[in-house]
Motif scaffolding. Structure first.
Motif, PDB file in Angstrom:
ATOM      1  N   HIS A 208       0.865  -1.194   0.000  1.00 51.51           N
ATOM      2  CA  HIS A 208       0.000   0.000   0.000  1.00 51.51           C
ATOM      3  C   HIS A 208       0.899   1.241   0.000  1.00 51.51           C
ATOM      4  O   HIS A 208       1.834   1.321   0.803  1.00 51.51           O
ATOM      5  CB  HIS A 208      -0.886  -0.017   1.246  1.00 51.51           C
ATOM      6  CG  HIS A 208      -2.000   0.976   1.191  1.00 51.51           C
ATOM      7  ND1 HIS A 208      -1.791   2.332   1.251  1.00 51.51           N
ATOM      8  CD2 HIS A 208      -3.341   0.799   1.059  1.00 51.51           C
ATOM      9  CE1 HIS A 208      -2.954   2.948   1.160  1.00 51.51           C
ATOM     10  NE2 HIS A 208      -3.916   2.039   1.040  1.00 51.51           N
ATOM     11  N   TYR A 210       0.539   4.180   1.165  1.00 48.44           N
ATOM     12  CA  TYR A 210       0.573   4.924   2.431  1.00 48.44           C
ATOM     13  C   TYR A 210       1.360   4.157   3.489  1.00 48.44           C
ATOM     14  O   TYR A 210       1.983   4.758   4.364  1.00 48.44           O
ATOM     15  CB  TYR A 210      -0.863   5.219   2.885  1.00 48.44           C
ATOM     16  CG  TYR A 210      -0.961   6.361   3.879  1.00 48.44           C
ATOM     17  CD1 TYR A 210      -0.039   7.418   3.882  1.00 48.44           C
ATOM     18  CD2 TYR A 210      -1.993   6.386   4.805  1.00 48.44           C
ATOM     19  CE1 TYR A 210      -0.144   8.447   4.800  1.00 48.44           C
ATOM     20  CE2 TYR A 210      -2.100   7.417   5.732  1.00 48.44           C
ATOM     21  CZ  TYR A 210      -1.177   8.451   5.727  1.00 48.44           C
ATOM     22  OH  TYR A 210      -1.280   9.470   6.641  1.00 48.44           O
ATOM     23  N   THR A 211       1.353   2.813   3.400  1.00 52.19           N
ATOM     24  CA  THR A 211       2.201   2.013   4.304  1.00 52.19           C
ATOM     25  C   THR A 211       3.662   2.307   3.999  1.00 52.19           C
ATOM     26  O   THR A 211       4.482   2.500   4.907  1.00 52.19           O
ATOM     27  CB  THR A 211       1.901   0.503   4.136  1.00 52.19           C
ATOM     28  OG1 THR A 211       0.524   0.282   4.384  1.00 52.19           O
ATOM     29  CG2 THR A 211       2.733  -0.348   5.085  1.00 52.19           C
ATOM     30  N   LYS A 212       3.994   2.399   2.699  1.00 50.45           N
ATOM     31  CA  LYS A 212       5.385   2.719   2.305  1.00 50.45           C
ATOM     32  C   LYS A 212       5.815   4.040   2.924  1.00 50.45           C
ATOM     33  O   LYS A 212       6.880   4.146   3.534  1.00 50.45           O
ATOM     34  CB  LYS A 212       5.467   2.865   0.779  1.00 50.45           C
ATOM     35  CG  LYS A 212       5.502   1.605  -0.026  1.00 50.45           C
ATOM     36  CD  LYS A 212       5.719   2.035  -1.468  1.00 50.45           C
ATOM     37  CE  LYS A 212       5.805   0.943  -2.450  1.00 50.45           C
ATOM     38  NZ  LYS A 212       5.940   1.440  -3.826  1.00 50.45           N
ATOM     39  N   THR A 214       4.565   5.666   5.449  1.00 52.05           N
ATOM     40  CA  THR A 214       4.606   5.628   6.916  1.00 52.05           C
ATOM     41  C   THR A 214       5.881   4.942   7.406  1.00 52.05           C
ATOM     42  O   THR A 214       6.549   5.423   8.325  1.00 52.05           O
ATOM     43  CB  THR A 214       3.353   4.890   7.447  1.00 52.05           C
ATOM     44  OG1 THR A 214       2.196   5.509   6.890  1.00 52.05           O
ATOM     45  CG2 THR A 214       3.274   4.923   8.958  1.00 52.05           C
ATOM     46  N   VAL A 215       6.219   3.832   6.759  1.00 48.01           N
ATOM     47  CA  VAL A 215       7.426   3.095   7.169  1.00 48.01           C
ATOM     48  C   VAL A 215       8.661   3.947   6.919  1.00 48.01           C
ATOM     49  O   VAL A 215       9.590   3.992   7.738  1.00 48.01           O
ATOM     50  CB  VAL A 215       7.510   1.736   6.438  1.00 48.01           C
ATOM     51  CG1 VAL A 215       8.833   1.049   6.730  1.00 48.01           C
ATOM     52  CG2 VAL A 215       6.362   0.838   6.851  1.00 48.01           C
TER      53      VAL A 215
END
Ligand code: E4P
Length: 225
Positions: A208, A210-212, A214-215
């Motif tokens: 995803h 947005y996961t990228k 955020t990480v």
């Protein structure tokens, strides 16, 4: 059970088995051809045995390649099932000209020959219900193709699951012909026991944007600590 992988690509199977997120593999002659399998039935046998060993004890579906006399179909199914203990035989619900003998073949394999059957190429709840009545272990509703014909696969799944539960039929519903990431959660929510997913769709389910982002924020801030 939930997710099977719809492919003959050994590397993709290894990748998702190692992640622990698939519980079986489905193939058909078209999938094997697209995965680069050649060498006739010897090639199919070699690849199928390799996949079966890789995913054991999870099931591998292998499809019969002929739709001639019931005797020949039963014979081929028995031969394919001997390749490994976890092989399930895919039998189309009827032949290309609507031949009905396939249903007898399904019933015989399950009840007389101890062969687990995945009835394939079904486009309606009513076909799947009859396949379940014949004793199939798995009934594959080609949900993506149902949608492409202008019908609603979610409604078919709801009707089918209700019928199976009400009539205490043990067949598991495989939702096949996945076309979109959305299909997986939608079809499981509608009553499918399993969705068989293309590797590409499974990759898209995982990553995803947005996961990228955020990480990356966590990693950047970790350096500032
Ligand atoms: C799986 O068991 C089916 O054979 C497969 O999902 C069919 O996919 P298709 O409709 O894209 O050919």
């Amino acid at each position: 059970m939930a997710l099977f992988l719809d492919t003959g690509d050994i590397n993709e199977i290894k990748k998702f088995i190692n992640m622990g997120i698939i519980r079986g593999v489905t193939t058909n002659p078209t999938i094997l051809f697209k995965s680069g399998v050649t060498g006739g039935m010897e090639g199919v046998k070699k690849t199928s045995i390799e996949i079966a060993n890789l995913i054991a004890p999870n099931p591998l579906s292998v499809e019969i390649t002929k739709n001639e006399s019931p005797e020949e179909m039963v014979q081929e199914a028995i031969e394919l099932s001997k390749w490994a203990d976890n092989i399930v035989i895919k039998v189309p619900f009827h032949g290309p000209d609507g031949e009905l003998e396939n249903i007898q073949v399904i019933h015989e394999l399950e009840t007389k020959h101890n062969v687990r059957v995945n009835v394939t190429a079904m486009m309606s709840a009513q076909q799947c219900f009859l396949a379940a009545m014949a004793g199939a272990t798995y009934v594959s509703l080609f949900c993506g193709r149902v949608n492409n014909m202008g019908y609603n696969s979610v409604e078919e799944l709801k009707k089918l699951r209700k019928l199976l539960d009400e009539h205490k039929l043990n067949s598991k519903i495989i939702c096949a012909s996945t076309r979109e990431v959305l299909n997986v959660v939608e079809w499981l929510g509608a009553g499918g026991h399993i969705v068989t997913v293309l590797p590409d769709l499974l990759n898209k389910m995982i990553v995803h944007p947005y996961t990228k982002e955020t990480v990356q924020m966590f990693l950047d801030d970790a350096k500032k600590l």
